[in-house]
Scaffold this motif. Structure first.
Motif, mmCIF file in Angstrom:
data_model
loop_
_atom_site.group_PDB
_atom_site.id
_atom_site.type_symbol
_atom_site.label_atom_id
_atom_site.label_comp_id
_atom_site.label_asym_id
_atom_site.label_seq_id
_atom_site.Cartn_x
_atom_site.Cartn_y
_atom_site.Cartn_z
ATOM 1 N N LYS A 190 23.726 8.205 34.822
ATOM 2 C CA LYS A 190 22.494 8.611 35.502
ATOM 3 C C LYS A 190 21.552 7.413 35.495
ATOM 4 C CE LYS A 190 22.282 13.608 34.575
ATOM 5 N NZ LYS A 190 21.512 14.680 33.927
ATOM 6 N N PRO A 191 20.912 7.136 36.636
ATOM 7 C CA PRO A 191 20.787 7.954 37.845
ATOM 8 C C PRO A 191 22.012 7.846 38.757
ATOM 9 C CG PRO A 191 19.601 5.912 38.129
ATOM 10 C CD PRO A 191 20.125 5.894 36.725
ATOM 11 N N THR A 221 10.655 6.268 39.421
ATOM 12 C CA THR A 221 10.910 7.398 38.525
ATOM 13 C C THR A 221 12.237 8.052 38.909
ATOM 14 O OG1 THR A 221 9.809 9.026 39.937
ATOM 15 C CG2 THR A 221 8.423 7.802 38.366
ATOM 16 N N ASN A 222 12.691 8.983 38.084
ATOM 17 C CA ASN A 222 13.941 9.681 38.366
ATOM 18 C C ASN A 222 13.865 10.437 39.692
ATOM 19 O OD1 ASN A 222 16.632 10.595 37.505
ATOM 20 N ND2 ASN A 222 15.678 12.603 37.364
ATOM 21 N N SER A 223 12.747 11.114 39.927
ATOM 22 C CA SER A 223 12.609 11.882 41.171
ATOM 23 C C SER A 223 12.504 10.957 42.384
ATOM 24 C CB SER A 223 11.388 12.800 41.101
ATOM 25 O OG SER A 223 10.198 12.053 40.935
ATOM 26 N N GLU A 224 11.819 9.818 42.236
ATOM 27 C CA GLU A 224 11.689 8.871 43.349
ATOM 28 C C GLU A 224 13.035 8.260 43.708
ATOM 29 O OE1 GLU A 224 7.081 7.622 42.186
ATOM 30 O OE2 GLU A 224 8.768 6.307 41.646
ATOM 31 N N PHE A 265 14.122 1.126 36.335
ATOM 32 C CA PHE A 265 14.329 2.563 36.108
ATOM 33 C C PHE A 265 14.410 2.813 34.614
ATOM 34 C CE2 PHE A 265 16.962 6.296 35.362
ATOM 35 C CZ PHE A 265 16.373 7.236 36.203
ATOM 36 N N GLU A 266 13.735 3.864 34.165
ATOM 37 C CA GLU A 266 13.689 4.197 32.737
ATOM 38 C C GLU A 266 14.393 5.534 32.492
ATOM 39 O OE1 GLU A 266 10.345 4.434 29.156
ATOM 40 O OE2 GLU A 266 9.727 4.601 31.255
ATOM 41 N N GLY A 267 15.274 5.556 31.473
ATOM 42 C CA GLY A 267 15.907 6.804 31.091
ATOM 43 C C GLY A 267 17.320 6.971 31.600
ATOM 44 N N THR A 268 18.155 5.940 31.431
ATOM 45 C CA THR A 268 19.535 6.021 31.879
ATOM 46 C C THR A 268 20.395 6.792 30.879
ATOM 47 O OG1 THR A 268 20.120 3.953 30.765
ATOM 48 C CG2 THR A 268 19.353 3.804 33.044
ATOM 49 N N GLU A 269 21.553 7.231 31.345
ATOM 50 C CA GLU A 269 22.550 7.856 30.489
ATOM 51 C C GLU A 269 23.920 7.467 31.017
ATOM 52 O OE1 GLU A 269 23.678 12.299 28.661
ATOM 53 O OE2 GLU A 269 22.032 12.041 30.110
ATOM 54 N N SER A 270 24.847 7.152 30.133
ATOM 55 C CA SER A 270 26.197 6.751 30.523
ATOM 56 C C SER A 270 27.214 7.484 29.666
ATOM 57 C CB SER A 270 26.395 5.233 30.352
ATOM 58 O OG SER A 270 25.437 4.512 31.072
ATOM 59 N N ALA A 326 20.591 6.362 25.399
ATOM 60 C CA ALA A 326 19.639 6.246 26.509
ATOM 61 C C ALA A 326 19.171 4.807 26.637
ATOM 62 C CB ALA A 326 18.454 7.171 26.282
ATOM 63 N N GLY A 327 18.824 4.425 27.844
ATOM 64 C CA GLY A 327 18.357 3.057 28.062
ATOM 65 C C GLY A 327 17.605 2.938 29.372
ATOM 66 N N ASN A 328 17.515 1.725 29.855
ATOM 67 C CA ASN A 328 16.800 1.432 31.092
ATOM 68 C C ASN A 328 17.620 0.486 31.957
ATOM 69 O OD1 ASN A 328 14.499 2.839 30.054
ATOM 70 N ND2 ASN A 328 13.904 0.988 28.957
ATOM 71 N N ILE A 329 17.329 0.475 33.258
ATOM 72 C CA ILE A 329 17.916 -0.510 34.169
ATOM 73 C C ILE A 329 16.877 -1.615 34.392
ATOM 74 C CG2 ILE A 329 18.978 -0.947 36.396
ATOM 75 C CD1 ILE A 329 19.585 2.020 36.606
ATOM 76 N N HIS A 330 17.255 -2.836 34.074
ATOM 77 C CA HIS A 330 16.358 -3.984 34.202
ATOM 78 C C HIS A 330 16.760 -4.846 35.391
ATOM 79 C CE1 HIS A 330 14.452 -3.973 30.012
ATOM 80 N NE2 HIS A 330 15.231 -2.907 30.047
ATOM 81 N N ILE A 331 15.864 -5.720 35.793
ATOM 82 C CA ILE A 331 16.150 -6.771 36.773
ATOM 83 C C ILE A 331 16.157 -8.099 36.023
ATOM 84 C CG2 ILE A 331 15.354 -7.968 38.849
ATOM 85 C CD1 ILE A 331 14.080 -5.355 39.761
#
Length: 301
Positions: free
Chosen positions: A212-213, A263-266, A117-122, A235-240
């Protein structure tokens, strides 16, 4: 050739050993192939991770014929399990900030499989009615009314989570919240949501560790408090994150996890579908998979 193999008895012994070794090759190969069709995944008990980890299991089982085990764990033991090779992958690495300490600690024992997921916020999250009442920044928590109505408490999630570590070790000292008597209350993702729901229903003041998300932003009108001093969160991303030898041992699984992206909507659609379904999480995720074949098709090796 040694002395022992020059005699008839020695040659018979050598032949027997070679025959046994050759006989074991098919069994060893079969075992390796069977192992390659298994996936042992660990995830944090957070809404988004629960959702897409169950979705990953559904896709791996139904589309690729895997036997899949998924395990919920706190963040610290999850990283340790992957680093030690006990689990194939941890499904929720928040970078570059929240989990930077874990990645630094285990950098020689894990691999980054890319972002799911791309575009995190904390940050620290409050109801919109608190913003309208003048609590817009983290520093506003130092106001007398805020301290009184919040009982100098920040409601958190599990203690080892990155947002908890960052809040307690960086944000609270930097903004004077620790000196002002604030405490960070550990709980869990579901417990934090329950506390937020109760407060919102009564229009009470509450501040939680949020990100977010997350479906909380779909259910209620919430806002992140502005970082008016130190910019700790970004801002950042969630990685595996996979175990060190995953690409060599299970290349197909590694490739699938590398290609899995939402994506955010998915992801929002998936979380809502699971929350509102009367089925268990895996069956709800499987229903979403069947209704979103074009999304899932992108991930298949």
């Amino acid at each position: 050739m040694t002395e022992n193999t020059r005699t008839p008895a020695g040659r018979r012994l050598l032949l027997a050993c070679l025959t046994l070794a050759l006989a074991l090759v098919p069994a060893w190969t079969t075992t390796r192939a069977a192992d390659a069709k298994t996936a042992d995944l660990v995830y944090a008990n957070w809404e988004e991770g629960i959702a897409y980890t169950h979705l990953a299991r559904a896709v791996l089982e139904d589309k690729l014929g895997y036997t899949v085990t998924i395990t919920a764990a706190d963040v610290a033991p999850a990283y340790a399990a992957v680093a030690q090779g006990d689990k194939d992958a941890f499904m929720e690495t928040w970078l570059p900030v929240l989990h930077k300490d874990y990645m630094e600690r285990y950098k020689n024992d894990v691999i980054d499989l890319g972002h799911v997921f791309e575009g995190t916020e904390s940050g620290l999250v409050v109801p919109r009615y608190m913003v309208e009442a003048g609590v817009r920044t983290i520093s506003d928590l130092l106001k007398d009314e805020a301290k009184q109505r919040l009982r100098q408490t920040i409601t958190g999630i599990d203690a080892g989570a990155g947002v908890m570590v960052t809040t307690e070790n960086e944000v609270m000292p930097a903004y004077g919240l620790t000196d002002a008597g604030y405490t960070l209350l550990p709980s869990s993702g579901p417990a934090m949501m329950a506390a937020l729901k109760q407060a919102m229903a009564k229009k009470e003041w509450i501040v939680v560790t949020g990100w977010k998300p997350h479906s909380m932003f779909g259910y209620w009108d919430l806002a992140f408090l502005e970082q008016d001093k130190d910019q700790v969160w970004g801002a950042g991303n969630i990685h595996i994150t996979g175990r060190k030898t995953l690409r060599e041992d299970k290349p197909e699984l590694a490739k699938f996890l590398e290609k899995m992206q939402l994506t955010n909507s998915e992801l929002g659609s998936l979380m809502v579908a699971i929350n509102e379904s009367k089925k268990d999480t895996l069956d709800a995720a499987r229903d979403w998979m069947n209704e979103n074949e074009t999304v899932v098709a992108r991930w298949l090796p």
